[in-house]
Write a protein that holds these residues in place. Structure first.
Motif, mmCIF file in Angstrom:
data_model
loop_
_atom_site.group_PDB
_atom_site.id
_atom_site.type_symbol
_atom_site.label_atom_id
_atom_site.label_comp_id
_atom_site.label_asym_id
_atom_site.label_seq_id
_atom_site.Cartn_x
_atom_site.Cartn_y
_atom_site.Cartn_z
ATOM 1 N N PRO A 1 4.702 66.173 -38.721
ATOM 2 C CA PRO A 1 5.154 65.679 -40.026
ATOM 3 C C PRO A 1 5.071 66.756 -41.104
ATOM 4 N N LYS A 2 5.972 66.676 -42.064
ATOM 5 C CA LYS A 2 6.028 67.683 -43.122
ATOM 6 C C LYS A 2 4.760 67.712 -43.977
ATOM 7 N N ASP A 3 4.046 66.585 -44.051
ATOM 8 C CA ASP A 3 2.839 66.543 -44.870
ATOM 9 C C ASP A 3 1.573 66.866 -44.068
ATOM 10 N N ALA A 4 1.748 67.350 -42.818
ATOM 11 C CA ALA A 4 0.591 67.695 -41.987
ATOM 12 C C ALA A 4 -0.134 68.912 -42.557
ATOM 13 N N ASN A 5 -1.427 68.991 -42.277
ATOM 14 C CA ASN A 5 -2.249 70.122 -42.710
ATOM 15 C C ASN A 5 -2.608 70.989 -41.515
ATOM 16 N N LEU A 6 -2.456 72.298 -41.664
ATOM 17 C CA LEU A 6 -2.765 73.224 -40.573
ATOM 18 C C LEU A 6 -4.274 73.330 -40.404
ATOM 19 N N LEU A 7 -4.757 72.992 -39.216
ATOM 20 C CA LEU A 7 -6.185 73.116 -38.922
ATOM 21 C C LEU A 7 -6.514 74.531 -38.466
ATOM 22 N N LEU B 1 -0.800 59.054 -39.860
ATOM 23 C CA LEU B 1 0.478 58.441 -39.534
ATOM 24 C C LEU B 1 0.508 57.010 -40.041
ATOM 25 N N GLU B 2 1.623 56.615 -40.622
ATOM 26 C CA GLU B 2 1.807 55.222 -41.024
ATOM 27 C C GLU B 2 2.369 54.468 -39.831
ATOM 28 N N MET B 3 1.532 53.621 -39.222
ATOM 29 C CA MET B 3 1.944 52.836 -38.072
ATOM 30 C C MET B 3 2.021 51.374 -38.466
ATOM 31 N N LYS B 4 2.318 50.530 -37.517
ATOM 32 C CA LYS B 4 2.504 49.117 -37.805
ATOM 33 C C LYS B 4 1.212 48.499 -38.339
ATOM 34 N N ASN B 5 1.239 48.101 -39.604
ATOM 35 C CA ASN B 5 0.121 47.411 -40.262
ATOM 36 C C ASN B 5 -1.147 48.245 -40.362
ATOM 37 N N ARG B 6 -1.032 49.582 -40.186
ATOM 38 C CA ARG B 6 -2.255 50.384 -40.266
ATOM 39 C C ARG B 6 -1.899 51.859 -40.421
ATOM 40 N N THR B 7 -2.909 52.633 -40.783
ATOM 41 C CA THR B 7 -2.788 54.079 -40.858
ATOM 42 C C THR B 7 -3.657 54.701 -39.775
ATOM 43 N N ALA B 8 -3.107 55.669 -39.035
ATOM 44 C CA ALA B 8 -3.834 56.284 -37.933
ATOM 45 C C ALA B 8 -3.998 57.780 -38.188
ATOM 46 N N LYS B 9 -5.193 58.289 -37.937
ATOM 47 C CA LYS B 9 -5.427 59.728 -38.018
ATOM 48 C C LYS B 9 -4.908 60.397 -36.747
ATOM 49 N N TYR B 10 -4.465 61.642 -36.868
ATOM 50 C CA TYR B 10 -3.979 62.360 -35.699
ATOM 51 C C TYR B 10 -4.348 63.837 -35.782
ATOM 52 N N PRO C 1 -7.973 51.741 -34.283
ATOM 53 C CA PRO C 1 -9.141 50.866 -34.327
ATOM 54 C C PRO C 1 -9.458 50.226 -32.972
ATOM 55 N N LYS C 2 -8.430 50.004 -32.159
ATOM 56 C CA LYS C 2 -8.619 49.312 -30.885
ATOM 57 C C LYS C 2 -9.289 50.190 -29.841
ATOM 58 N N ASN C 3 -8.814 51.442 -29.703
ATOM 59 C CA ASN C 3 -9.276 52.308 -28.611
ATOM 60 C C ASN C 3 -10.029 53.542 -29.065
ATOM 61 N N GLY C 4 -10.211 53.727 -30.374
ATOM 62 C CA GLY C 4 -10.809 54.969 -30.850
ATOM 63 C C GLY C 4 -9.801 56.095 -30.695
ATOM 64 N N TRP C 5 -10.276 57.265 -30.285
ATOM 65 C CA TRP C 5 -9.374 58.405 -30.108
ATOM 66 C C TRP C 5 -8.597 58.285 -28.803
#
Length: 213
Positions: free
Chosen positions: A107-113, A137-146, A165-169
């Motif tokens: 994504p264009k708003d990603a940050n370089l680690l 990431l904006e996913m269905k009904n939630r925001t997910a870190k990546y 939230p369901k499975n962790g990483w």
């Protein structure tokens, strides 16, 4: 001499450029593994990815809660249809797929680690330069870190970690990637899927490439 100095300055400037978000090749064939932090889900899959036609084919074998499963699906985003295929029984389940296609990309708003060499930088052909990016990431009904790692040249996917939230990483590792479609016919529904009826009673639709797992 001045021309040589200018060439050296330009070369150094090019090497010093900060990596930019990128899009993976539009046509890819390869394999992937996926596992979850809670160790309930482990799978190996072969995939065919067509961003031009917005189609994905996955053939997967894995285990969930110590139970083995197989999955053979064809996602046709433009048609809004997912086929769950059983080639052994010559049967098809047809489901709605009313979400937008999300191409493999940083994504264009990603940050370089950071940037690193996988393997070794001691000699030609011993390593590959990769960039690792983080964001949300904006996913269905939630925001997910990546956290996603791709090659510096070509933006070929290496690995992606997504936190849910369901499975962790959830960790996905790509390998044996080939640019192009080895067998385009696999992106066309088999003939025995022709008469499959649309299941209108399903509770949830796949959202993106990773939500099938």
């Amino acid at each position: 001499m001045r021309a040589l100095a200018l060439l050296v300055c330009l070369s150094v400037g090019c090497l010093a450029q900060r990596p930019q978000p990128c899009s993976s090749p539009a046509l890819l064939t390869g394999s992937l593994t996926i596992s979850t932090q809670d160790e309930k889900w482990v799978a190996v899959a072969k995939y065919i990815y067509d961003a031009l036609g917005e189609r994905i084919r996955l053939r997967e074998i894995g285990s969930y809660d110590n139970k083995t499963f197989t999955l053979n699906v064809l996602l046709l985003y433009r048609q809004g249809v997912l086929y769950k295929i059983s080639e052994r029984n010559k049967t098809c389940e047809k489901k709605r797929l009313n979400r937008d296609f999300h191409p493999l990309a940083i994504p264009k708003d990603a940050n370089l680690l950071g940037q690193a060499v996988l393997g070794s930088s001691s000699g030609p052909g011993q390593g590959v330069l990769v960039n690792t990016w983080i964001g949300q990431l904006e996913m269905k009904n939630r925001t997910a870190k990546y956290m996603s790692t791709v090659t510096e040249f070509g933006c070929v996917p290496i690995s992606t970690l997504v936190h849910t939230p369901k499975n962790g990483w959830m960790v996905t590792s790509f390998y044996n990637n080939v640019i192009g479609l080895r067998d385009p016919q696999q992106l066309i529904p088999p003939s025995f899927c022709k008469d499959a009826k649309l299941d209108k009673n399903q509770e949830e639709d796949p959202v993106d490439f990773y939500s099938l797992f």
